[in-house]
Design an enzyme around this catalytic site. Structure first.
Site, PDB file in Angstrom:
ATOM      1  N   GLY A   1       0.712  -0.995  -0.335  1.00 23.37           N
ATOM      2  CA  GLY A   1       0.102  -0.076  -0.176  1.00 23.37           C
ATOM      3  C   GLY A   1       0.751   0.830  -0.021  1.00 23.37           C
ATOM      4  N   SER A   2       0.229   2.708   0.555  1.00 24.68           N
ATOM      5  CA  SER A   2       1.116   3.823   0.578  1.00 24.68           C
ATOM      6  C   SER A   2       2.011   3.953   1.338  1.00 24.68           C
ATOM      7  CB  SER A   2       0.602   4.990   1.521  1.00 24.68           C
ATOM      8  OG  SER A   2      -1.180   4.504   0.435  1.00 24.68           O
TER       9      SER A   2
END
Length: 664
Positions: A378-379
């Site tokens: 993810g981020s």
């Protein structure tokens, strides 16, 4: 009668008469007793003529057989001769005994002695102690304790005897107790039931185990019983005195010291020593003669392995993580604490297990998830896109972006975690607010092959270098194999997979001025004098320039500001840089996305990084954003680590990060 007349009479066959006085009676009697009676001469003439015809002429003269030779008288033995013969015979026999005795005692004495001794000797192996595993300060994480296996010679245990005192006479007498008596004596000492012990004593095998791994104290009690045919086999038992701290890293062994997981398995050759042996004499009943030790070959223990882990920091990370996993209802979690030069100081997993009794834990908890479990980051992966864009010069921290709430690419719709209208952000603001749309807008300025090259240099899809049992290298497809949507998802951390150590390594690279250092768990080996032999220097790879890394660190400080996604990661007195991650979690049980992975990875002090801490929680159900479930664990662990490692604050202030073009 004259001579002529006598000859005539002989020829005519008329026998001559012998005067009586010429044949004395005594002599005649003597001859009669010593000579056989002559055959009768009154046979018919025809019969005599036929027999005479078959005889030589010399035997036919006179017309009768010559007298047989006189029989030899038997001679009686002389006493002196008989005595001499007997004496010679006895001397001959005694000389044979003397020669044999001389051969045994003089010529073959050593060989016969060795043969006799060999019949009394027995040799048993002496196992080598397994090497210790210690932390960076020498605190023991795994060691070996002295233990004994109790064995039996079933052919001699039945001879077990004991002296008992007669209650009436008071005299001692020998009583044969046999197998039943031996079992009754051994069972309470070994903590076993009598029937089980008796079954193990019964048979014809010369070597069999009764029980394994008893303490020296128990063996001394067994030995004091004096049971015939019972012998010790010295061995060791692996012990983990740190109450399971670092279990997922250290691993564990089986009942026979067979390594089954973790560094116990990976470093088995270093930890395994060289066995020895002990040779001693036994009496006719098979009992060990205390003064009969002949030879002993000392066992050589295995090497002591020193890790980079800090036992106290490992304990703190495990405690903080376990509490948050329980609080959020997460399936599992990991914490990685790494120095800026790649040394892993803590590698925590939750749930974990007790390596002293691994069978009491679920099999899923026996692995090291920080290395074996992969997930879409993810981020937290956006820092790689930012580093590539900055290094390639397609953006700067202040590059403005008009970021909508969603964007259409490759027939797909991509959106941010929160719906919003078009926002005016700088590239630093895009990173601080963790905008998927803004990251796509910056990252699509790079060719897919360029982006793949940076991901590869950051270690994604590559072995970490730890060669840890069960480790996964993650997933990163070749750019030519990317689908239309994957071209964009890899920019914000989906469409690729990493393990927790790889994710932490990305931030170690940024903290280390753009140089990725292959992570380390083993500092080296310690010899008998306590001298450390360092492990080989880890491989280093330049990923981005020091200028790009410094710029990126300043941008990441905006993430923990009041306007960022992780203000809960701030630490009083220290500058902190980091990034949150909230990604959809792929569930292999259904082959679908279900739940989330919440994470936070950061470094401190941001202006002179010394430590990196990466926190990941899998499928939390009471909150799932990285800034709320992972950032607090980061703050707790990083604060303790800074104090434990005695890293002071730098004293400098965080720079002002322009998140929007209007910021000054």
């Amino acid at each position: 009668m004259d001579a002529k007349g006598a000859r005539g009479s002989a020829r005519s066959g008329t026998p001559n008469r012998v005067p009586a006085q010429r044949k004395p009676a005594a002599r005649s009697a003597s001859r009669t007793t010593t000579r056989p009676t002559p055959r009768s001469t009154t046979r018919p003439a025809a019969q005599r003529s036929a027999r005479a015809a078959g005889r030589p002429a010399s035997q036919q003269r006179g017309g009768r057989r010559p007298p047989p030779p006189p029989a030899r008288r038997p001679k009686l033995g002389h006493p002196q001769r008989r005595a001499r013969a007997m004496f010679i015979g006895v001397c001959f026999v005694l000389s044979l005994f003397a020669v044999q005795l001389l051969r045994l005692q003089a010529l073959d004495a050593s060989a016969m002695a060795e043969q006799a001794l060999g019949s009394r000797l027995t040799t048993v192996p002496v196992s080598a102690a397994r090497g210790e595993i210690v932390d960076r300060s020498g605190v023991v994480l795994a060691t070996s304790l002295e233990r004994y296996n109790v064995t039996v010679d079933q052919t001699t245990v039945q001879l077990y005897k004991k002296y008992e005192r007669d209650p009436v006479t008071g005299k001692k007498h020998e009583v044969t107790l046999g197998i039943a008596g031996a079992a009754a004596a051994l069972a309470p000492v070994l903590g076993m039931d009598v029937a089980t012990v008796e079954a193990k004593l019964t048979g014809t095998r010369r070597f069999a185990y009764i029980t394994k791994g008893v303490t020296p104290e128990v063996w001394r009690k067994v030995d004091a019983l004096g049971v015939t045919g019972i012998y010790p086999e010295r061995t060791t038992q692996r012990s983990y005195p740190a109450d399971g701290v670092g279990a997922s890293v250290v691993g564990f062994v089986g009942k026979d010291n067979t390594p089954l997981a973790g560094l116990e398995l990976k470093l088995n050759k270093l930890l395994t020593g060289t066995p020895g042996s002990q040779t001693y004499e036994r009496d006719p009943q098979g009992r060990h003669i205390p003064t009969g030790d002949i030879a002993q070959k000392a066992a050589v223990p295995g090497s002591t392995v020193q890790l980079t882990l800090d036992r106290d920091l490992q304990w703190k990370a495990e405690q903080a993580l376990a509490a948050k996993v329980k609080e959020t209802g997460a399936l599992s979690g990991t914490v990685v604490v790494m120095s800026v030069d790649g040394r892993i100081l803590a590698l925590a997993n939750a749930p974990t297990f007790d390596p002293n009794v691994p069978a009491q834990s679920k099999p899923a908890n026996l692995s090291n998830r920080a290395l074996s479990e992969v997930y879409e980051p993810g981020s937290t992966s956006k820092v790689m896109t930012a580093a590539a864009a900055l290094e390639e010069g397609v953006v700067t921290p202040s590059t403005p972006f008009e970021v909508p709430g969603e964007i259409h690419r490759a027939g797909k719709v991509f959106h941010d975690s929160h719906a919003h209208a078009v926002e005016a952000l700088t590239f630093a603001g895009v990173l601080a607010k963790s905008s998927n749309v803004g990251t796509i807008m910056a990252g699509e300025k790079l060719a897919p092959t360029t982006m793949y090259s940076y991901l590869n240099k950051f270690g994604i899809g590559q072995p970490s270098g730890l060669a840890f049992p069960g480790e996964s290298r993650g997933i990163l497809a070749q750019p030519q194999d990317w689908s239309g949507s994957q071209r964009y998802t890899v920019l914000f951390g989906q469409g690729l997979s990493v393990n927790a150590v790889q994710a932490a390594g990305v931030y170690q690279t940024i903290a280390n001025d753009g140089v990725r250092v292959q992570p380390e768990l083993v500092a080296g080996t310690v010899d008998a004098n306590g001298t450390l032999k360092p492990a080989a220097a880890p491989k280093q790879t330049r990923v981005v320039s020091a200028k790009t890394a410094a710029t990126l660190r300043r941008m990441l400080e905006g993430v923990v500001s009041k306007d960022g996604t992780a203000p809960e990661a701030k630490i009083a007195g220290y500058r902190v840089a980091g990034k949150t991650g909230t990604a959809q979690r792929f569930d292999p049980t259904c082959g679908c996305y279900r739940g989330y992975t919440g994470s936070f990875i950061g470094m401190a002090p941001a202006d002179d990084p010394q430590l990196v801490v990466a926190v990941t929680l899998q499928r939390p159900v009471r909150g799932y954003f990285g800034g709320t479930v992972a950032a607090p664990v980061f703050k707790d662990v990083m604060t303790y680590a800074l104090q434990k490692m005695q890293i002071p604050p730098t004293g400098s202030k965080s720079p002002t990060i322009r998140l929007t073009p209007k910021d000054r």
